[in-house]
Motif scaffolding. Structure first.
Motif, PDB file in Angstrom:
ATOM      1  N   LEU B  36      14.193  -8.498  16.134  1.00 23.30           N
ATOM      2  CA  LEU B  36      13.406  -8.950  14.977  1.00 23.30           C
ATOM      3  C   LEU B  36      12.411 -10.018  15.387  1.00 23.30           C
ATOM      4  O   LEU B  36      11.250 -10.008  14.970  1.00 23.30           O
ATOM      5  N   VAL B  37      12.864 -10.945  16.227  1.00 20.66           N
ATOM      6  CA  VAL B  37      11.993 -12.049  16.638  1.00 20.66           C
ATOM      7  C   VAL B  37      10.932 -11.561  17.625  1.00 20.66           C
ATOM      8  O   VAL B  37       9.756 -11.899  17.525  1.00 20.66           O
ATOM      9  N   ARG B  38      11.360 -10.715  18.576  1.00 22.73           N
ATOM     10  CA  ARG B  38      10.443 -10.260  19.628  1.00 22.73           C
ATOM     11  C   ARG B  38       9.333  -9.383  19.052  1.00 22.73           C
ATOM     12  O   ARG B  38       8.172  -9.519  19.414  1.00 22.73           O
ATOM     13  N   LEU B  39       9.691  -8.492  18.158  1.00 20.99           N
ATOM     14  CA  LEU B  39       8.690  -7.547  17.665  1.00 20.99           C
ATOM     15  C   LEU B  39       8.015  -8.010  16.380  1.00 20.99           C
ATOM     16  O   LEU B  39       6.909  -7.585  16.073  1.00 20.99           O
ATOM     17  N   GLY B  40       8.665  -8.855  15.641  1.00 18.59           N
ATOM     18  CA  GLY B  40       8.083  -9.266  14.361  1.00 18.59           C
ATOM     19  C   GLY B  40       7.698 -10.715  14.297  1.00 18.59           C
ATOM     20  O   GLY B  40       7.202 -11.186  13.284  1.00 18.59           O
ATOM     21  N   GLY B  41       7.901 -11.434  15.385  1.00 19.70           N
ATOM     22  CA  GLY B  41       7.691 -12.879  15.386  1.00 19.70           C
ATOM     23  C   GLY B  41       6.302 -13.323  15.012  1.00 19.70           C
ATOM     24  O   GLY B  41       6.084 -14.420  14.523  1.00 19.70           O
ATOM     25  N   TYR B 286      17.033 -15.668  20.361  1.00 15.28           N
ATOM     26  CA  TYR B 286      18.250 -14.868  20.132  1.00 15.28           C
ATOM     27  C   TYR B 286      18.599 -14.046  21.379  1.00 15.28           C
ATOM     28  O   TYR B 286      19.061 -12.922  21.270  1.00 15.28           O
TER      29      TYR B 286
END
Lengths: 535, 323
Positions: B36-41, B286
């Protein structure tokens, strides 16, 4: 839309003096550009990643098929060839076929020649990834039927239907050209290796610390680049990035600084040592209201909340402390399809008379039976611009008797609450895009069963139909008109979504850095091909 | 002694097992994940299918117990795996930072010892004089002042001083060069964080040296030595100091272990690419695999440091024998 507004929004006014000066000056060769990057890249594969921390240090190593016009990156409709020849080709076959002739002198940094097979393999890697390979932007290319190299120097892209969304999508800055043979041997090879055909070849990577690049002598554009090399220094802490520019360890930072840092730099170094380039950013700060929350099922309540916000006043004051400034609708304010100020002022929430607006908001809340509305506002635990905006919004809503409680949470939890579990009432959200592409950018407003990005969780078939007409329109004018209708349906008639303000990019840099021009996105124009140092 | 050491080394295993179980499940209680963080950050377009593919690639779609067993078995066969964020081998990522963190820890420890022991002794010997008050004020200020804040002050001070002096603000280097490649540049970068942390670290050790010395100086054998006319210098150096060192060594050892992984904020302030910064990055991103490995690495460092301290006890005080 007025030409002046577009110019102002796109930052051309802020950079026109610089651009004019740059044109008058003869670029100098040599030197190393040092810049700071506020994030650590995940893998090295641009096809699989989506953060600027990948683009800033690595874009100089790669070529694209087409790119945003480096001479005028503020124009969201101007694209030029990178490894294709001539101008970006016009579509044939009723707008469904694009034929790209490929340059014959491009090489990868390891000496391998770049041809149409590499271009086709790279685009297929993005658009039709093989099993086990991640492609973050795959869904942007639903209109593409096939990508083929018909000979060594021709790439043909066939679309399922003609659409104005295709060319901007193709110019996405992450669509790096990889070697077909390397992709065939291992589709994940580029996650841990860097071999491109850009103006710079890899010098050294210090994981988590820096990337260096050196001039690639066989770059396919003669006479470029100007720099001997660059060093990208990873520095997550903003205050250190500012001090690095101040203390001569870096020349520029390409994302953005808040107004205070810009002022500090100018104060410390003097206006002659620092140039500032500004642009409206293709990122907006928005509020998502969960349509499953009882109060927000009622469009009157949603409309009341947007009416309470004084966007024009907010722009004036918030822009002094935060990276937000431009008042705009759903479409990027610098795009030809965007509404002018006069047109915006007719939409609830954009009225100039804020007292009238709030009076109407109170009336609507009373009519809906939610005079004492209170809700939980989940926000990202990041100051710029999230918490600043959240705090300001609470004050705005308080003026119509609404009580919102801000809950600032870490990024992962914030995403999870409004994107995955949808366990939220209202959320401060943001949308940041690279290329300005209104048709794709607004897809997150389609009904929930059409777009998983619709975090508000609603269904509106009438608006879906309008969007479909826009997506498949054969002319830009037609597409633009439908998109404007779609925008009105979202912001005005149904108040499904609330744009608070558009972000504002502020790039203060050492005045000897020349040739770099601010664009609407921190993902664009980072190949450093045209950058030179006047020292 | 050998038996004792072997026993202590084997005792590490349950400690590491406990730490491993604890951190594995604790991390997974935090909402969100690396995909979630890597792709949507960045707030841009995120294809849910891409998030799912990413979770599958990293094994995050597996049941927790399967994930735990896979990780733990790999760890104990010395296969640390790859970072979920960078896809690079964890051993390589940690190795890169370990060198820098170790150098900072050693430099800060040396600075701390150089300040703490003389000041602690002087303060004890000159108890309740103005010298003692001065040293106590100095050490209390060190305890009260976080090293990252001192670091920020140092950076600002350097920038302002150099600008005032030469007209051009100067900042210490912000990228690391190993000491054997360019010693001057290396020291120019690391001396400031070493000073900032060394000062704080010395404050605790100064207080400990002072109180330990005061206690020893009141012992009967010191009184006897004085009665026999032994010179005060000899009493302090030969009879008191060695015996007072036991608690001081404990403090220095524990602080050293802390410095190896705990310079979380100070490393950010000076842009040091050390283990502390890696810790922050991996928690923020994460990156479960990296965080788990780092926690276990720090646990190993603490356990080893404790063993070394125990051995040092026996060396300093021959009465202490382990069996």
């Amino acid at each position: 839309m007025g030409v002046m507004r577009r110019l102002l929004i796109a930052g051309a006014a802020a950079t026109v003096g610089l651009a004019g000066a740059a044109q008058a000056e003869t670029p100098k060769y040599g030197g190393t550009l040092n810049f700071v990057v506020g994030g650590n890249a995940p893998s090295f594969d641009g096809h699989q990643e989506s953060t600027f921390a990948v683009i800033h240090p690595m874009a100089p190593f790669y070529s694209l098929l087409i790119k945003v016009n480096p001479e005028n990156p503020s124009d969201p409709t101007a694209f030029v060839c990178d490894v294709c020849v001539g101008d970006v080709p016009k579509a044939t076959d009723g707008g469904t076929t694009y034929t790209f002739p490929i340059v014959k002198n491009a090489k990868f940094h390891d000496g391998e020649a770049l041809d149409a097979h590499d271009v086709a393999a790279s685009l297929n890697h993005v658009m039709f990834p093989p099993e086990g390979v991640l492609s973050v932007r795959r869904a942007m290319y639903e209109m593409v039927e096939s990508v083929k190299a018909t000979d060594d120097y021709t790439v043909v892209i066939k679309l399922k239907y003609a659409t104005a969304a295709f060319v901007p999508a193709l110019a996405n800055p992450y669509n790096w050209i990889y070697s077909a043979s390397k992709l065939e041997a291992d589709p994940n090879w580029y996650k841990t290796n860097i071999v491109g055909s850009g103006a710079f070849k890899l010098g050294e990577v210090q994981a988590g610390a820096s990337f260096t690049g050196t001039k690639f002598d066989d770059y396919h554009v003669e006479g470029l680049p100007y720099l001997d090399g660059f060093k990208a220094i990873i520095a997550p802490k903003q205050s250190l990035r500012v001090q690095a520019i101040r203390g001569g360890r870096a020349d520029i930072e390409f994302r953005s600084f808040p107004p205070k840092s810009r002022d500090d730099l100018i104060g410390a170094l003097g206006a002659e040592q620092v140039n500032v380039q500004e642009s409206t950013w293709n990122c907006n700060l928005s509020v998502s209201l969960n349509h499953n929350f009882p109060a927000f099922k009622d469009p009157r309540v949603r409309k009341a909340l947007t009416l309470a916000i004084d966007r024009w006043g907010g722009s004036k004051y918030l822009s002094q402390i935060a990276i937000m400034k431009t008042v705009g609708g759903l479409i990027y304010p610098g795009h030809p399809w965007a509404r002018s100020d006069e047109e915006l002022e007719k939409i609830p929430g954009y009225w100039r008379d804020v007292e009238k607006s709030r009076e109407e908001a109170r009336r609507l809340l009373k009519e809906a039976g939610y005079e004492n509305l209170s809700f939980d506002l989940v926000n990202r635990n990041v100051d710029q611009p999230y918490k600043i905006a959240g705090t300001w919004l609470i004050g705005e809503w308080k003026k119509i008797g609404v009580k919102a409680s801000q809950r600032a949470v870490p990024t992962g939890e914030w995403f999870r609450s409004y994107r995955e579990t949808k366990n939220y009432e209202a959320a401060v959200t943001a949308t940041c895009q690279s290329i300005v592409n209104p048709i794709l950018d607004l897809a997150n407003n389609l009904s929930i069963d059409r777009s998983p990005q619709n975090y508000r969780d609603y269904i509106n078939r009438d608006l879906d139909a309008v969007y479909d007409k826009a997506a498949k329109a054969t002319t830009d004018e037609e597409a633009g008109q439908y998109m404007r209708d779609f925008e009105k349906g979202i912001l005005d008639d149904n108040a499904h979504y609330m744009i608070v303000l558009w972000w504002h990019r502020l790039i203060p840099h050492r005045s000897y850095v020349k040739g770099w021009k601010v664009s609407p996105s921190h993902y664009l124009g980072q190949t450093l091909v045209d950058v030179w140092l006047d020292k | 002694m050998h038996k004792y050491l072997i026993k202590r080394i084997f005792m590490m295993l349950p400690t590491l097992l406990g730490a491993g179980i604890f951190i594995f499940f604790l991390l997974r209680m935090i909402p969100g994940d690396v995909c979630l963080v890597r792709l949507g950050g960045q707030g841009g377009f995120v294809d849910p299918a891409a998030i799912l593919a990413c979770q599958q690639q990293l094994g995050l779609d597996q049941p927790l117990l399967v994930q735990f067993v896979t990780w733990f078995v790999s760890f104990f066969t010395l296969d640390f795996g790859v970072s979920m964020w960078t896809a690079q081998p964890i051993i390589q990522e940690v190795g890169l930072r370990f060198e820098l963190s170790l150098q900072i820890a050693i430099m800060a420890t040396l600075i701390s010892i150089a300040i703490a022991i003389p000041l602690g002794i002087i303060s004890a010997v000159k108890q309740n004089t103005w010298v003692d008050y001065l040293v106590r004020t100095f050490s209390i200020a060190g305890i009260a002042m976080p090293s990252f804040w001192l670091g920020i002050l140092l950076i600002l001070g350097i920038l302002l001083t150099t600008q005032w002096w030469s007209g051009i603000p100067w900042l210490p280097p912000i990228t690391y060069v190993p000491i054997w490649e360019d010693p001057a540049r290396n020291l120019l970068q690391l001396i400031w964080p070493a000073l900032a942390t060394g000062y704080r670290y010395s404050a605790v050790a100064t207080r400990m040296t002072r109180s330990a010395m005061l206690e020893v100086l009141r012992e009967d054998y010191v009184r006897t030595a004085r009665a026999k006319g032994v010179m005060e210098k000899l009493i302090v150096n030969r009879h008191a100091l060695k015996n007072a060192m036991l608690p001081v060594i404990t403090v220095i050892g524990i602080e050293f272990a802390f410095l190896m992984g705990g310079l979380v904020v100070t490393e950010q302030v000076f842009n040091l690419n050390g283990l502390g910064k890696l810790f922050v990055d991996s928690v923020t991103n994460y990156d479960y695999a990296m965080t788990q490995s780092l926690v276990l690495l720090v646990a190993v460092i603490f356990v080893i440091t404790n063993i070394v301290i125990d051995v040092a006890y026996a060396w300093l005080d021959p009465r202490i024998r382990y069996s």
